[in-house]
Design a protein around this motif. Structure first.
Motif, PDB file in Angstrom:
ATOM      1  N   ASP A   1       0.666  -1.144   0.028  1.00  0.00           N
ATOM      2  CA  ASP A   1       0.215   0.018   0.077  1.00  0.00           C
ATOM      3  C   ASP A   1       0.620   1.258   0.047  1.00  0.00           C
ATOM      4  O   ASP A   1       1.349   1.804   0.865  1.00  0.00           O
ATOM      5  CB  ASP A   1      -0.740   0.124   1.104  1.00  0.00           C
ATOM      6  CG  ASP A   1      -1.992   1.121   1.054  1.00  0.00           C
ATOM      7  OD1 ASP A   1      -1.669   1.970   0.241  1.00  0.00           O
ATOM      8  OD2 ASP A   1      -2.758   1.427   2.166  1.00  0.00           O
TER       9      ASP A   1
ATOM     10  N   ARG B   1      -0.279   4.856   2.066  1.00  0.00           N
ATOM     11  CA  ARG B   1       0.157   5.423   3.480  1.00  0.00           C
ATOM     12  C   ARG B   1       1.359   4.749   4.210  1.00  0.00           C
ATOM     13  O   ARG B   1       2.043   3.980   3.601  1.00  0.00           O
ATOM     14  CB  ARG B   1      -0.960   4.699   4.255  1.00  0.00           C
ATOM     15  CG  ARG B   1      -1.106   3.276   4.382  1.00  0.00           C
ATOM     16  CD  ARG B   1      -2.280   2.950   4.959  1.00  0.00           C
ATOM     17  NE  ARG B   1      -3.400   3.264   4.425  1.00  0.00           N
ATOM     18  CZ  ARG B   1      -4.804   3.223   5.199  1.00  0.00           C
ATOM     19  NH1 ARG B   1      -4.656   2.854   6.439  1.00  0.00           N
ATOM     20  NH2 ARG B   1      -5.814   3.463   4.460  1.00  0.00           N
TER      21      ARG B   1
ATOM     22  N   ARG C   1       4.173   2.743   5.910  1.00  0.00           N
ATOM     23  CA  ARG C   1       4.192   1.347   6.196  1.00  0.00           C
ATOM     24  C   ARG C   1       5.069   1.005   7.055  1.00  0.00           C
ATOM     25  O   ARG C   1       6.312   1.951   7.247  1.00  0.00           O
ATOM     26  CB  ARG C   1       4.259   0.532   4.607  1.00  0.00           C
ATOM     27  CG  ARG C   1       3.266   0.713   3.727  1.00  0.00           C
ATOM     28  CD  ARG C   1       3.713  -0.065   2.236  1.00  0.00           C
ATOM     29  NE  ARG C   1       4.813   0.650   1.659  1.00  0.00           N
ATOM     30  CZ  ARG C   1       5.364   0.125   0.601  1.00  0.00           C
ATOM     31  NH1 ARG C   1       5.049  -0.901   0.243  1.00  0.00           N
ATOM     32  NH2 ARG C   1       6.236   0.947  -0.078  1.00  0.00           N
TER      33      ARG C   1
END
Ligand SMILES: [Zn+2]
Length: 411
Positions: free
Chosen positions: A40, A43, A45
Motif C-alpha cells: 500500500d 500510506r 508502512r
C-alpha cells in the motif's frame, strides 16, 4: 511488551578491538537496504533499515520531529564514495542523507513519510559481517516520540561554537595588529549535507575549494581570514555565525553555488538579510538551506523570539547599511572583472545564516550548479581566480570606505 525506543544508546565494546579499531569501518552498500512491508504505497508502512558493516561500531538511533526523521549515528564509519541514492530502497523515504558529522561520528538521516516508532535497533555480530537492523512502524501522531528538541540531540556532542576549524585559532595570533580586518568565509554545506549536486559536482566541495583559494589571496593582501570549515564536515547554520562572532570577524561572507529549477537563476548573486523577502526563487533557496540544517538534526527554533528579536533588530539597524555597502562594492568589482552576474545581482532573502545582528553579512551565490554556463565557470580555475580577485578588491575597497566613514563619524 511495548518497546519504547525514542533513544537507544548502545555501545558495542568488543574485546580485542584494539589495533583494528584504528581503521575506519566501512558500509557494505550492496548488502544494505531499506525495505517496507506490504504494497500500500498510499500510506506509511512498517520499514526496516539494514546496514551491513565490515566491523562493529558504537552507534545510536533516535527520532527527530519537524519533519519526522530517523537519525542513526555511527562512530568511526567512513562512507567513502557510497551515495545515499544508491542504497536499495532509498526511494521509500522522502529524503535520505549521510556523511561525516562530528568528532569521528558519521550520521544517517532519513526523513520519514509520517510519525514512526523504533521497534527494534540491534547490531548482530553473529554473521560474517556485523549487521545493524532498525525496524520502524507507523504510529498515530500522539504516539510519536521524537527527542524533545534537535538541540538536545547534540547534548553529548561538543559545543557547536567550538567546532570552528583550527584556522579560527590561527586567525588572530598574539601580537597581531588589532585593527587588521578579519573576514569570516563560510563555505556552505559540507559533511552530511553536500548541498546542490549536478554532473558529479557538489556545492559543498566547490565552495570549499573557492574559500581556500580566497583565504590565501586575502592573506596575501594582508587581510585576516577565519574559515567556518576548512574540510568536508557538517556545520549548523548557528555554529557558522558563532564561529564568526567568536573570532571577532568584521565581515561574514557565506559562499554557495545552489540549484534552482532551470531558467530560475543564472549568474553570481549577492544576498542580504531581508525578513520580508518573498521572491519565489530566494524563498526556495532559504527554505532549502534551513531544511538542510533541519535534516542534519539542528534547528534555529527559538533563537530570535520576543525581546531578543527586538534587541537584534536594534543592532541590525547599524550593521545592515554596512552589509548593503559591501554588497555594492562586491557587485561593482564583479562587474569590472567581467564576472557573469544575475540580472538582479543584489537581492534580499530570509537566509538564517545572515541573521547575525552585529556582523555585516552577505551570502554570495557564486553561480548556480543547475545552470550549465555557471557550472562550467564554477569548476574552471581561471574563473575562480578572477572571482577571488574581485572578492579581494571588494573587501579592500569596502574596508577603506568603512574606515573613512568611521573617521568622519568620530569628528
Ligand atoms: Zn547552498
Amino acid at each position: 511488551m511495548r518497546l519504547v525506543a525514542s533513544l537507544l544508546l548502545l555501545v558495542a565494546m568488543l574485546a580485542g578491538q584494539g589495533a583494528a579499531a584504528q581503521d575506519a569501518a566501512r558500509l557494505d552498500l550492496g548488502a544494505s537496504a531499506l525495505t517496507a512491508e506490504g504494497r500500500d504505497r498510499g500510506r506509511p508502512r512498517p520499514m526496516e533499515l539494514v546496514l551491513t558493516l565490515d566491523q562493529p561500531v558504537p552507534y545510536r538511533v533516535f527520532l527527530l520531529d519537524g519533519p519526522p526523521r530517523l537519525v542513526v549515528d555511527l562512530k568511526g564509519l567512513d562512507f567513502g564514495t557510497a551515495q545515499p541514492a544508491q542504497l536499495f530502497g532509498a526511494g521509500l523515504v522522502p529524503a535520505i542523507r549521510w556523511g561525516r558529522f562530528q568528532r569521528g561520528w558519521s550520521r544517517i538521516v532519513a526523513e520519514l513519510p509520517g510519525p514512526y516508532a523504533i521497534t527494534q535497533s540491534s547490531l548482530s555480530t553473529r554473521a560474517m559481517q556485523p549487521r545493524l537492523t532498525i525496524a520502524l512502524k507507523p504510529v498515530p501522531p500522539e504516539d510519536f516520540r521524537p527527542r524533545a528538541s534537535a538541540a538536545a540531540a547534540l547534548r553529548n556532542l561538543p559545543d557547536p561554537a567550538k567546532l570552528g576549524v583550527g584556522a579560527a585559532d590561527a586567525a588572530k595570533p598574539d601580537g597581531l595588529v588589532a585593527d587588521r580586518l578579519l573576514v569570516a568565509l563560510d563555505p556552505g554545506h559540507g559533511g552530511i549535507d553536500p548541498g546542490a549536486l549536478a554532473d558529479g559536482e557538489s556545492e559543498a566541495k566547490i565552495v570549499l575549494s573557492f574559500a581556500l583559494a580566497a583565504r590565501d589571496a586575502l592573506e596575501r593582501a594582508g587581510i585576516g581570514v577565519v574559515l567556518t570549515r576548512a574540510d568536508d564536515r557538517f556545520l549548523g547554520l548557528e555554529a557558522r555565525m558563532t564561529a564568526a562572532r567568536e573570532a571577532g570577524a568584521d565581515l561574514f561572507i557565506s559562499l554557495h553555488a545552489d540549484a534552482l529549477p532551470a531558467g530560475e537563476a543564472a549568474g553570481a548573486t549577492i544576498y542580504l538579510w531581508d525578513p520580508a523577502a518573498n521572491d519565489a526563487a530566494t524563498r526556495i533557496l532559504a527554505e532549502r538551506h534551513d531544511r538542510d540544517d533541519l535534516l542534519a538534526g539542528l534547528d534555529l527554533t527559538g533563537t530570535d523570539d520576543g525581546l531578543a528579536g527586538v534587541l537584534m533588530d536594534m543592532v541590525r539597524t547599524e550593521t545592515q547599511p554596512r552589509s548593503v555597502n559591501f554588497a555594492k562594492f562586491l557587485a561593482s568589482r564583479m562587474a569590472l572583472s567581467g564576472i557573469d552576474m544575475h540580472r538582479r545581482p543584489v537581492q534580499g532573502a530570509r537566509f538564517s545564516v545572515l541573521k547575525s545582528p552585529d556582523i555585516p553579512s552577505v551570502l554570495l551565490e557564486l553561480g548556480f550548479l543547475t545552470d550549465p554556463t555557471d557550472r562550467s565557470h564554477l569548476t574552471d580555475p581561471a574563473w575562480q581566480s578572477q572571482m577571488v580577485g574581485a572578492l579581494v578588491a571588494a573587501i579592500s575597497g569596502w574596508a577603506r570606505d568603512e574606515g573613512a566613514r568611521a573617521a568622519l563619524l568620530r569628528q
